[in-house]
Motif scaffolding. Structure first.
Motif, mmCIF file in Angstrom:
data_model
loop_
_atom_site.group_PDB
_atom_site.id
_atom_site.type_symbol
_atom_site.label_atom_id
_atom_site.label_comp_id
_atom_site.label_asym_id
_atom_site.label_seq_id
_atom_site.Cartn_x
_atom_site.Cartn_y
_atom_site.Cartn_z
ATOM 1 N N GLN A 38 1.840 1.600 -3.504
ATOM 2 C CA GLN A 38 0.700 2.070 -4.284
ATOM 3 C C GLN A 38 0.585 3.592 -4.199
ATOM 4 O OE1 GLN A 38 -1.353 0.228 -6.196
ATOM 5 N NE2 GLN A 38 -2.635 1.970 -6.801
ATOM 6 N N HIS A 70 -3.423 -1.149 6.533
ATOM 7 C CA HIS A 70 -2.918 -1.135 5.159
ATOM 8 C C HIS A 70 -3.341 0.143 4.441
ATOM 9 C CE1 HIS A 70 -3.495 -5.736 5.729
ATOM 10 N NE2 HIS A 70 -2.279 -5.385 6.097
ATOM 11 N N ALA A 71 -4.653 0.452 4.531
ATOM 12 C CA ALA A 71 -5.157 1.670 3.895
ATOM 13 C C ALA A 71 -4.532 2.909 4.522
ATOM 14 C CB ALA A 71 -6.676 1.726 4.026
ATOM 15 N N CYS A 122 -9.467 6.313 0.717
ATOM 16 C CA CYS A 122 -9.615 5.383 1.844
ATOM 17 C C CYS A 122 -10.379 5.996 3.018
ATOM 18 C CB CYS A 122 -8.242 4.922 2.318
ATOM 19 S SG CYS A 122 -7.360 3.923 1.111
ATOM 20 N N PRO A 180 -7.333 -5.188 1.995
ATOM 21 C CA PRO A 180 -6.704 -4.311 2.994
ATOM 22 C C PRO A 180 -7.614 -3.980 4.154
ATOM 23 C CG PRO A 180 -7.305 -3.090 1.023
ATOM 24 C CD PRO A 180 -7.547 -4.527 0.703
ATOM 25 N N TYR A 197 -1.173 3.689 2.980
ATOM 26 C CA TYR A 197 -1.385 4.367 1.691
ATOM 27 C C TYR A 197 -1.731 5.834 1.905
ATOM 28 C CZ TYR A 197 -4.255 5.934 -2.271
ATOM 29 O OH TYR A 197 -4.812 6.668 -3.286
ATOM 30 N N VAL A 236 -5.511 -1.188 -6.086
ATOM 31 C CA VAL A 236 -4.427 -1.885 -5.396
ATOM 32 C C VAL A 236 -4.537 -3.401 -5.535
ATOM 33 C CG1 VAL A 236 -5.529 -2.136 -3.109
ATOM 34 C CG2 VAL A 236 -3.052 -1.818 -3.258
ATOM 35 N N CYS A 280 0.817 -1.217 0.000
ATOM 36 C CA CYS A 280 0.000 0.000 0.000
ATOM 37 C C CYS A 280 0.850 1.266 0.000
ATOM 38 C CB CYS A 280 -0.969 -0.018 1.179
ATOM 39 S SG CYS A 280 -2.332 -1.205 0.950
#
Length: 409
Positions: free
Chosen positions: A59, A308-309, A350, A304, A312, A295, A56
């Motif tokens: 990404q 995880h988000a 997100c 995710p 990002y 992603v 992430c």
């Protein structure tokens, strides 16, 4: 001091675990921003952080698309050890890493936060949960993203008390995160008129058999057993509680930190009906689904969670601040980078619109979910249904109550 064999072995381990950074020319270094993802690649929190956190971050870098400067990303495994986390952070910062991201395990996060302040570098706390990161131990070099123990206690804890769970017993991971989560949830339970009957501390990491702790908890006859742990510890507690028939005795399990990745491991047969608090869910709205679709090609059969988000989102916002102030200025001072991040409004797919407070707390809504029954799930990873939303201004601890020295009274 004469070096000991153990010290030399530890130093060698750090050198082995931390990837060496390529040397850059002076011109390249002046136009390159370096990010280190310090995470759990092999332990209890690997699935909830680890490789997917790195993906992430990459990404975010790919979507940011070099806007006049280069971005490098490396990663390392801190093995949930504060001593190793500190050694890696020092080595990275000394070798030219400008910003460290993720840092799951609160004891590691608190320790690395001090190193960042000492070196005047930046750290994006995403995986660490303790609200102390923006409380008495807050730092001008740090931002805390995604979630924290106060948010979890207020959302999940309040929902359980409101549903009649007014007597609690805690099974608590014996380190900074577990202590903070038990503390914050206990305060909320008592403030709501409930009682805390007791708690038991479980060694971290390494505990896999929680049967004796569950028996001890049930013996106090609570309405709720609060699991102040996470990752594989929570998964094992839920599965073993099912084996012992804990919930058949009328006792509710309060998983104070449970992610969609944990639900996937537990399964809907044993997980159905559990409630959890998240600040991100892939199927929440069009923007969250759009992020997942972007992603997903990088992912390996995992969706995710908010950590995880959060990696990002945090890295994307940090890169916007770097672009705004220029690479030399961003590299020169982690404090100034964080100040610029605080001054800029946040917005991404997100978490939507948000802001960063003076204490370093990133503000956005939180969501209370219930795990679906198997019959309710219509697609892969369709695990959660929304119960309620806590607005951004209410989701986290009021800034005046944290004791952060950065906040003017």
């Amino acid at each position: 001091m004469t070096p000991t064999r153990r010290g030399l072995l530890a130093a060698g381990a750090v050198t082995t675990l931390a990837p060496s950074l390529p040397r850059l020319s002076r011109a390249q270094a002046a136009n390159t921003y370096r990010i280190g993802v310090l995470t759990d690649m092999s332990g209890t929190y690997r699935d909830n952080t680890g490789p997917t956190s790195v993906i992430c971050v990459r990404q975010a870098v790919a979507e940011f698309a070099a806007q006049g400067f280069n971005v490098e990303v490396i990663e390392a495994d801190h093995q949930n050890r504060p001593d190793l986390g500190v050694s890696l952070a020092r080595q990275w910062y000394d070798q030219g890493i400008d910003l460290i991201a993720d840092v799951p395990t609160s004891s590691v996060g608190l320790a690395v936060q001090q190193v960042a302040r000492e070196k005047n570098k930046a750290v994006l706390q995403v995986g660490s949960a303790t609200a102390d990161l923006t409380g008495a131990q807050c730092s001008p070099n740090s931002v805390h993203w995604a979630y924290d123990t106060y948010m979890l206690a207020k959302s999940t804890g309040a929902a359980m008390v409101k549903a009649g769970g007014d007597s609690w017993y805690f099974i608590t991971a014996d380190y900074a995160f577990g202590h903070a989560l038990e503390r914050d949830t206990s305060a909320l339970v008592r403030a709501s008129g409930g009682r805390v009957l007791g708690s038991v501390r479980t060694p971290f990491p390494g505990t896999t058999d929680f049967s004796s702790f569950l028996v001890q908890a049930v013996a106090t006859r609570p309405k709720v057993i609060g699991l102040a742990n996470a990752g594989l510890d929570t998964i094992n507690c839920v599965k073993q509680a099912a084996e012992f028939g804990v919930t058949r005795r009328g006792v509710k399990l309060a998983c104070m930190l449970l992610f969609i990745t944990d639900v996937h491991s537990i399964g809907l047969e044993q997980g159905a009906g559990l409630v959890l608090t998240e600040s991100f869910y892939w199927d929440l709205n069009d923007r969250s689904r759009a992020f997942l679709n972007r992603v997903k090609p990088r992912l390996a059969n995992v969706y995710p969670n908010c950590i995880h988000a959060g990696n990002y989102s945090a890295v994307l916002h940090a890169l916007k601040a770097v672009a705004d102030m220029g690479v030399p200025a961003a590299r020169a001072s982690g404090t100034e980078l964080v100040n610029r991040m605080k001054a800029m409004p946040c917005d991404d797919d997100c978490f939507g619109p948000g802001q960063i407070r003076a204490d370093g707390r990133k503000i956005h809504p939180s969501f209370l979910f219930e795990v679906k029954a198997r019959a309710e799930s219509k697609a892969p990873w369709d695990y959660l249904k929304l119960l309620q939303t806590t607005p951004a201004e209410e989701a986290f601890r009021p800034i005046t109550e944290g004791g952060c020295p950065l906040v003017r009274s």
